[in-house]
Structures are given as structure tokens and as C-alpha cells.
Design a protein around this motif. Structure first.
Motif, PDB file in Angstrom:
ATOM      1  N   UNK B  16      50.952  44.590  67.664  1.00  0.00           N
ATOM      2  CA  UNK B  16      50.333  45.639  68.480  1.00  0.00           C
ATOM      3  C   UNK B  16      48.881  45.237  68.743  1.00  0.00           C
ATOM      4  N   UNK B  17      48.496  45.308  69.995  1.00  0.00           N
ATOM      5  CA  UNK B  17      47.110  44.973  70.326  1.00  0.00           C
ATOM      6  C   UNK B  17      46.340  46.248  70.639  1.00  0.00           C
ATOM      7  N   UNK B  18      45.270  46.467  69.890  1.00  0.00           N
ATOM      8  CA  UNK B  18      44.418  47.633  70.114  1.00  0.00           C
ATOM      9  C   UNK B  18      43.038  47.097  70.533  1.00  0.00           C
ATOM     10  N   UNK B  19      42.160  47.982  70.995  1.00  0.00           N
ATOM     11  CA  UNK B  19      40.815  47.510  71.378  1.00  0.00           C
ATOM     12  C   UNK B  19      40.075  46.877  70.191  1.00  0.00           C
ATOM     13  N   UNK B  20      40.394  47.336  68.980  1.00  0.00           N
ATOM     14  CA  UNK B  20      39.674  46.857  67.794  1.00  0.00           C
ATOM     15  C   UNK B  20      40.236  45.555  67.231  1.00  0.00           C
ATOM     16  N   UNK B  21      41.553  45.418  67.277  1.00  0.00           N
ATOM     17  CA  UNK B  21      42.173  44.288  66.585  1.00  0.00           C
ATOM     18  C   UNK B  21      43.621  44.122  67.014  1.00  0.00           C
ATOM     19  N   UNK B  40      54.523  31.752  62.595  1.00  0.00           N
ATOM     20  CA  UNK B  40      54.422  31.607  64.046  1.00  0.00           C
ATOM     21  C   UNK B  40      53.777  32.841  64.683  1.00  0.00           C
ATOM     22  N   UNK B  41      54.220  34.017  64.253  1.00  0.00           N
ATOM     23  CA  UNK B  41      53.695  35.258  64.829  1.00  0.00           C
ATOM     24  C   UNK B  41      52.219  35.440  64.485  1.00  0.00           C
ATOM     25  N   UNK B  42      51.850  35.147  63.226  1.00  0.00           N
ATOM     26  CA  UNK B  42      50.446  35.302  62.829  1.00  0.00           C
ATOM     27  C   UNK B  42      49.556  34.290  63.562  1.00  0.00           C
ATOM     28  N   UNK B  43      50.045  33.061  63.683  1.00  0.00           N
ATOM     29  CA  UNK B  43      49.258  32.013  64.343  1.00  0.00           C
ATOM     30  C   UNK B  43      49.026  32.351  65.814  1.00  0.00           C
ATOM     31  N   UNK B  44      50.090  32.802  66.493  1.00  0.00           N
ATOM     32  CA  UNK B  44      49.959  33.200  67.901  1.00  0.00           C
ATOM     33  C   UNK B  44      49.018  34.382  68.065  1.00  0.00           C
ATOM     34  N   UNK B  45      49.143  35.350  67.162  1.00  0.00           N
ATOM     35  CA  UNK B  45      48.305  36.554  67.254  1.00  0.00           C
ATOM     36  C   UNK B  45      46.838  36.192  67.032  1.00  0.00           C
ATOM     37  N   UNK B  46      46.598  35.298  66.070  1.00  0.00           N
ATOM     38  CA  UNK B  46      45.217  34.921  65.759  1.00  0.00           C
ATOM     39  C   UNK B  46      44.581  34.145  66.911  1.00  0.00           C
ATOM     40  N   UNK B  47      45.402  33.376  67.616  1.00  0.00           N
ATOM     41  CA  UNK B  47      44.882  32.573  68.729  1.00  0.00           C
ATOM     42  C   UNK B  47      44.375  33.457  69.863  1.00  0.00           C
ATOM     43  N   UNK B  48      44.896  34.687  69.916  1.00  0.00           N
ATOM     44  CA  UNK B  48      44.532  35.560  71.035  1.00  0.00           C
ATOM     45  C   UNK B  48      43.625  36.721  70.633  1.00  0.00           C
ATOM     46  N   UNK B  49      43.236  36.770  69.350  1.00  0.00           N
ATOM     47  CA  UNK B  49      42.435  37.912  68.909  1.00  0.00           C
ATOM     48  C   UNK B  49      41.274  37.451  68.034  1.00  0.00           C
ATOM     49  N   UNK B 110      43.749  48.792  51.347  1.00  0.00           N
ATOM     50  CA  UNK B 110      44.802  49.750  51.020  1.00  0.00           C
ATOM     51  C   UNK B 110      45.671  50.094  52.220  1.00  0.00           C
ATOM     52  N   UNK B 111      45.067  50.087  53.405  1.00  0.00           N
ATOM     53  CA  UNK B 111      45.819  50.490  54.595  1.00  0.00           C
ATOM     54  C   UNK B 111      45.232  49.808  55.824  1.00  0.00           C
ATOM     55  N   UNK B 112      45.941  49.938  56.940  1.00  0.00           N
ATOM     56  CA  UNK B 112      45.429  49.364  58.191  1.00  0.00           C
ATOM     57  C   UNK B 112      44.115  50.042  58.564  1.00  0.00           C
ATOM     58  N   UNK B 113      44.044  51.379  58.385  1.00  0.00           N
ATOM     59  CA  UNK B 113      42.821  52.068  58.791  1.00  0.00           C
ATOM     60  C   UNK B 113      41.635  51.649  57.923  1.00  0.00           C
ATOM     61  N   UNK B 114      41.876  51.448  56.625  1.00  0.00           N
ATOM     62  CA  UNK B 114      40.746  51.010  55.793  1.00  0.00           C
ATOM     63  C   UNK B 114      40.378  49.560  56.099  1.00  0.00           C
ATOM     64  N   UNK B 115      41.352  48.752  56.503  1.00  0.00           N
ATOM     65  CA  UNK B 115      41.044  47.366  56.894  1.00  0.00           C
ATOM     66  C   UNK B 115      40.192  47.356  58.166  1.00  0.00           C
ATOM     67  N   UNK B 116      40.494  48.280  59.091  1.00  0.00           N
ATOM     68  CA  UNK B 116      39.760  48.341  60.352  1.00  0.00           C
ATOM     69  C   UNK B 116      38.371  48.943  60.179  1.00  0.00           C
ATOM     70  N   UNK B 117      38.213  49.765  59.128  1.00  0.00           N
ATOM     71  CA  UNK B 117      36.947  50.455  58.911  1.00  0.00           C
ATOM     72  C   UNK B 117      35.855  49.494  58.435  1.00  0.00           C
ATOM     73  N   UNK B 118      36.267  48.357  57.870  1.00  0.00           N
ATOM     74  CA  UNK B 118      35.258  47.432  57.329  1.00  0.00           C
ATOM     75  C   UNK B 118      34.751  46.463  58.388  1.00  0.00           C
TER      76      UNK B 118
END
Lengths: 169, 118
Positions: B16-21, B40-49, B110-118
Motif C-alpha cells: 500500500x502506498x500512502x503519502x507518508x510511506x 522481491x516485494x520488499x526490494x521493489x517497494x524500497x526502490x520506489x519509496x 509495536x505497530x504501523x502507526x507507531x513506526x510512522x510516528x517516528x
């Protein structure tokens, strides 16, 4: 697995006879006449999920608690992965898994053995080192022997008497 | 065991692509058999974000082979000045990450939201 015992007795006897050191001690201590898990699986990554399911079922059946079952399953997965990646390195082979509960101590003892030739890949990214470290951290007892006949891993866990009704003496 | 049906452990990944990550959500079992898809999925995602969050809270199993994939993407991110965070929570991924000492190396939350908060 008990229903298969009559069919596997001969090859299991051969396997037991091939053991030395700590692994031989484990089988001598736990005996093969009590309920145990014995399996020979193709050394392939595709077998890992099946091994985990079987080990999880067997350990839970002993009465071990959820967290200990998780640790046993993970450590055995690491040992079998190790045999697939380093023992055979893509060549065909078999991995033997033995798990039993020691009647006297109640400890669960596990042997994972292969007949491959241990070799580290040219550029080992350190994952096998991590796998070994994890086995050491997950089990109460850890021993690995590599020689020209293959690699043998011994893992052991102390199980509280109250948590192992399935291993009652 | 050999007479049983050959069933690969199910591994499911969503991106999922959001404005933040970019968020990669993983569930199922990660081992030597399934790790290639995840890599493969992580590598592709990292290349574009610029920022990647890998949500492992729904993972039911991960071993050292899976951890190596997480370390590799972490190294690649550091090399290219990108950011990778892991959402682990109380899931099954926590024990292997801690027992291997990788909680000191990887960015574990702990969660996606806490990962995004940092």
C-alpha cells in the motif's frame, strides 16, 4: 508416527547405530521403545512447513506450553534449514529428525542429522551463523558435530513436570 | 511424511502506498521456501519509496532465513539513504528478532502507526 514404527524400525536401527557422541547418549538415555517422533525427510525447503506442523503437534501433545512449543518448532526449523542450505547445498539428500521425552528427567531431546558435507558458501551473509546462535538461545541444551559423515545437531529442553502430562513416566 | 500432500506454507504480501510511506503487509509463514517472494516485494517497494514500513504483526512464523531478508533490506536502505521500519507488536516475529539480537540492529516498532510516528 507410532503406527509407522513397524515399517521404520529397521532403518531407524541403522540410523541409531550410526550415531556417536552426544546424539548416541541422547538415544541411549531416552530409549526408542517409548513414544517418540522419528522422521526422514527430503532435504528441501519445501519440507520445512510440514516438519514444523508435525513437531508442533507432537510437542503440544506432550503438554508443553505454547511458548516452549514455539521455541522447539523454531529451533528444529533452524536445524533442518541448516542441513538443506549447508549440509547438502542444493544436492539431494535426507534429513533425519528424532524427538523424544526422557523418561527420568522429562526433558525433551531432539536430534537432527544429515549426511551432507558441511560447507560455507563463498560469500556467507551470516545467516547460518545467526541460525546457530538462535538454536543456542532457544534451547536449554545445544550441541553440533560436523564430521565427514555429516552434521548432527542435538537440542534439549527442560520441561516442568506439570507441563508434560504426555511424558509422564 | 513423504506420503503427505505437498503444501507450501501460505505467505501473503500486500503493498500500500500512502503519502507518508510504502507499507508492505505480510502474513503467513516466512522460511527458506517462501522468503524469495518477500525479498522481491520488499526490494521493489524500497526502490520506489523513500520510506518503507514492513508490517509483520500478522506473521505466524519467521526463521533466520526470513530475518536475513529483513537485514538485507535494512542494509540496502542504509546504503541508499532510505528508511525501513518494522511493525512487530506482540506477534510471532518478536521472539526470533529478539533471540537473534536483531532488535538492536533493525528498527522495531509495536505497530504501523507507531513506526510512522517516528
Amino acid at each position: 508416527m507410532r503406527d509407522k514404527q513397524s515399517r521404520t524400525t529397521h532403518s531407524m536401527r541403522d540410523w541409531v547405530a550410526s550415531l556417536s557422541g552426544t546424539a548416541a547418549d541422547v538415544v541411549a538415555e531416552t530409549g526408542t521403545d517409548r513414544p517418540h517422533l522419528y522422521a526422514r525427510v527430503v532435504a528441501s525447503a519445501t519440507q520445512l512447513a510440514r516438519v514444523r506442523a508435525r513437531v508442533g503437534q507432537w510437542t503440544a501433545g506432550l503438554g508443553m506450553d505454547h511458548e516452549q512449543v514455539r521455541d522447539v518448532v523454531l529451533a528444529i526449523d533452524e536445524a533442518v534449514s541448516n542441513a538443506v542450505e549447508h549440509g547438502y547445498a542444493g544436492r539431494a539428500g535426507m534429513v533425519t529428525l528424532f524427538a523424544a521425552c526422557n523418561e527420568k528427567s522429562g526433558d525433551v531431546q531432539v536430534i537432527v542429522s544429515d549426511n551432507g558435507a558441511w560447507r560455507a558458501p563463498p560469500a556467507d551473509p551470516g545467516s547460518r551463523g545467526r541460525g546457530l546462535r538462535m538454536m543456542k538461545g532457544l534451547a536449554d541444551k545445544f550441541d553440533i558435530t560436523k564430521d565427514r559423515t555429516g552434521t548432527t545437531v542435538v537440542l534439549g529442553w527442560h520441561v516442568l513436570a506439570s507441563l508434560r502430562p504426555g511424558c509422564a513416566a | 511424511m513423504a506420503d503427505e500432500l505437498d503444501e507450501s506454507p501460505p505467505l501473503r504480501c500486500g503493498v500500500e502506498t500512502t503519502p507518508d510511506a510504502t507499507i508492505v503487509t505480510v502474513s503467513g509463514e516466512i522460511d527458506m521456501d517462501t522468503v524469495t517472494d518477500l525479498t522481491e516485494i520488499m526490494t521493489n517497494a524500497l526502490a520506489r519509496a523513500q520510506r518503507l514500513v514492513v508490517d509483520l504483526t500478522g506473521v505466524s512464523f519467521i526463521d533466520s532465513t526470513g530475518l536475513r531478508a529483513l537485514v538485507d533490506v535494512h542494509i540496502e536502505a542504509s546504503r541508499t539513504a532510505r528508511d525501513v521500519k518494522l511493525a512487530v507488536g506482540d506477534g510471532q516475529a518478536r521472539r526470533p528478532i529478539e533471540i537473534s539480537g536483531l532488535d538492536q540492529v533493525l528498527s522495531v516498532h509495536d505497530s504501523v502507526s507507531s513506526a510512522l510516528a517516528r
